[in-house]
Write a protein that holds these residues in place. Structure first.
Motif, mmCIF file in Angstrom:
data_model
loop_
_atom_site.group_PDB
_atom_site.id
_atom_site.type_symbol
_atom_site.label_atom_id
_atom_site.label_comp_id
_atom_site.label_asym_id
_atom_site.label_seq_id
_atom_site.Cartn_x
_atom_site.Cartn_y
_atom_site.Cartn_z
ATOM 1 N N LEU A 107 0.835 -1.202 0.000
ATOM 2 C CA LEU A 107 0.000 0.000 0.000
ATOM 3 C C LEU A 107 0.870 1.252 0.000
ATOM 4 O O LEU A 107 0.562 2.236 -0.692
ATOM 5 C CB LEU A 107 -0.916 -0.013 1.224
ATOM 6 N N VAL A 110 2.211 1.900 -3.424
ATOM 7 C CA VAL A 110 1.207 2.423 -4.347
ATOM 8 C C VAL A 110 0.872 3.876 -4.052
ATOM 9 O O VAL A 110 0.774 4.710 -4.967
ATOM 10 C CB VAL A 110 -0.069 1.553 -4.285
ATOM 11 N N CYS A 156 -5.325 -1.380 -2.359
ATOM 12 C CA CYS A 156 -4.506 -1.362 -3.574
ATOM 13 C C CYS A 156 -5.346 -1.734 -4.797
ATOM 14 O O CYS A 156 -5.215 -1.124 -5.867
ATOM 15 C CB CYS A 156 -3.333 -2.334 -3.432
#
Length: 581
Positions: A107, A110, A156
């Protein structure tokens, strides 16, 4: 002319990308070491693993009790036909804890792509090394941790959907199906998914992506929704459960402080030793200090949909259970338990703190960069300092929460009893009364009776829970009547009329036996040793639930959702990119 890429330039990339996964795996081993290094079965409070489970009506949720362990129990029934049940549960739990850390790191990659690997390691540590994980392990909620692990991965996947990238929808299907091992898990995953998808912006229609996620949530929830609709279990709830399962204040913290530190589970016995002392305050300040370091950096990125969703979720996940533990919150909860069907699913309010984890992980990761900018020095050094602080905040999470999460071995009599009990010759009543046991082989902690997951027939359980200050009534009204009959010494004809074909007596555990010896004296003994005695009630046959086919079909849909999601992710991952003209 194209220049071939040398192996020298590619080689370092793969190890660096794998570091967060390897670090999460290492932390997982440190946490679950006793369970992974010794053979046996997890038997700790609500956690029950057995050598083999069976696909009974109860395992499909087709009883008058709430379908809280659906589809978990049915999955174990299928898996244990080929794999030992202790191995199966330990594997799922290990994958869950590992995925929680790795997912938090992913996460960060991202949402904060410039944060670096060091920040990802901090996020992984926050996701694994915290009181929520410790307390749920001690309470035996191993399958709930699968839903917890799915949260960062679901976020995500939601980002990929917002960007209309390949693989977003299949990845979300996998996340929701994995979280759907329990009803609470899929609701947690759906909550964080919808929070990200509902933020305005991105590519495509907000309505379409929210509707798509809702449809996948229904598919992932189909096993327990079907069981509840067909059998009606769990539509009633004892209002006493609201106070019994409210979040609990830890030393020097109060309820709000405990929840902000990701602690505060209702059961004061399912808490690491360090959280029962003033160190709870120190540990909470360490965790919140790490998180606070990154809040300003996240505020500067407040236009990012995940940052918005994670921040709001973290605030609501802490404040909501805290408000539910106040006088007005308790009163509102008791009213809803008495008047709103199915609200019993929400009674353990502290478990809804889980959605705070992604926000905490992002903030902690951003904090590494903030510390580096403020005090200079390389990011790995600051990451190491932060990780050390997080471990110091909860030192006794290591090695099975100080050895409490460990495998046990069942006495031989349990396996022998399973060879006698048949599926069609009546249900099983168990003595002594109640659902919890204290066995010498499992230690001094009260554990759920393993009989329902050990034998082929349905085992009648009342669902009544003993908690501090009294009891919380369960939904198993038929089981309550059978237990009353046994404890008052009813005859075999009365038991047979209730569909009871077997009576299992568990000797080496305290509990109410009432006048049951009068009943047992009239029954046919089938097996007996120092641990167990099994009696047969003649003339009883039972038919499977008429809803069994529908319940199995719902489980198959859930499995297909998982399989299709995995296939979709793999296809998108390894598909060749289109050639550009």
């Amino acid at each position: 002319m194209l220049t071939p890429v040398s192996s020298r330039s590619v080689a370092p990339v793969l190890p660096v990308r794998s570091v967060p996964a390897l670090w999460s795996l290492l932390l997982t081993f440190v946490v679950l070491g006793p369970l992974l290094t010794s053979p046996g079965y997890l038997l700790l409070r609500d956690a029950v693993s057995t050598p083999r489970s069976f696909l009974t009506d109860s395992s499909l949720g087709l009883s008058d009790a709430a379908a809280r362990a659906v589809p978990q129990d049915a999955l174990l029934a299928w898996v244990t036909t080929v794999v030992d049940g202790g191995v199966a549960v330990s594997t799922i739990l290990t994958l869950s804890v590992w995925a929680a850390g790795w997912g938090a790191a992913r996460l960060v990659a991202v949402v904060l792509p410039r944060a670096g690997v060091a920040a990802q390691l901090v996020a992984a540590t926050v996701a694994i090394w915290n009181p929520y994980v410790a307390e749920r392990l001690l309470q035996g909620h191993w399958s709930l941790l699968a839903g917890y692990a799915a949260l960062p991965w679901a976020m995500c996947a939601a980002v990929s959907i917002r960007r209309r990238q390949r693989g977003g929808w299949p990845a979300l299907a996998v996340c929701l199906a994995a979280a759907g091992l329990t009803p609470t898990g899929v609701l947690l995953a759906a909550l964080v998914t919808l929070a990200v998808l509902a933020v305005p912006g991105g590519r495509g229609s907000t309505v379409v992506r929210v509707a798509g996620a809702a449809a996948l949530t229904v598919l992932a929830s189909l096993p327990w929704l079907t069981a509840t609709l067909l059998a009606g279990g769990g539509t009633e709830a004892d209002p006493a459960g609201v106070r019994a399962f409210a979040a609990r204040a830890e030393p020097l913290l109060g309820t709000l402080g405990s929840l902000a530190g990701l602690g505060g589970i209702w059961n004061g016995d399912a808490v690491p030793g360090s959280r029962t002392t003033p160190w709870a305050l120190v540990g909470t300040l360490l965790l919140l200090g790490v998180v606070a370091c990154g809040v300003p950096a996240l505020w500067r990125r407040r236009r990012h949909p995940v940052v918005v969703a994670a921040g709001v979720l973290a605030a609501v996940a802490v404040l909501g259970p805290a408000l539910a533990a106040t006088g007005p919150g308790l009163a509102a909860g008791e009213w809803s338990m008495a008047n709103v069907p199915g609200v019993g699913l929400l009674r353990d309010t502290q478990k809804w703190v889980a959605p705070a984890m992604p926000g905490y992980a992002l903030a902690a990761a951003a904090g590494v960069g903030a510390l580096q900018r403020r005090f200079s020095g390389p990011a790995p050094i600051w990451a190491a300092v932060v990780v050390a602080g997080l471990v110091l905040a909860l030192p006794d999470l290591a090695w099975g929460v100080s050895g409490q999460v460990r495998p046990v071995r069942y006495p031989d009599g349990w396996q022998k009893v399973t060879e006698y009990v048949t599926a069609r010759d009546g249900d099983v009543a168990v003595l002594p009364g109640g659902m919890f046991r204290i066995f010498d082989f499992a230690g001094p902690v009260a554990v759920l009776d393993p009989a329902p997951r050990m034998v082929r027939a349905d085992v009648l359980q009342t669902g009544t829970l003993l908690v501090a200050g009294g009891t919380v009534a369960g939904e198993g009204h038929r089981a309550e009547e059978v237990e009353r009959l046994l404890l008052t010494g009813a005859g075999p004809e009365t038991l047979a009329a209730e569909g009871v074909g077997w009576v299992l007596v568990e000797h080496r555990t305290p509990g109410d036996r009432g006048e049951s010896q009068r009943t047992l004296a009239t029954l046919e003994p089938v097996y007996s040793d120092d641990d167990l005695s099994l009696y047969r009630v003649d003339g009883v046959t039972t038919d499977a639930s008429p809803h069994r086919t529908s319940a199995i079909a719902a489980h198959v849909v859930w499995l297909l959702l998982s399989a299709c999601g995995v296939v979709g992710v793999l296809v998108q991952r390894f598909a060749r990119p289109r050639k550009q003209s």
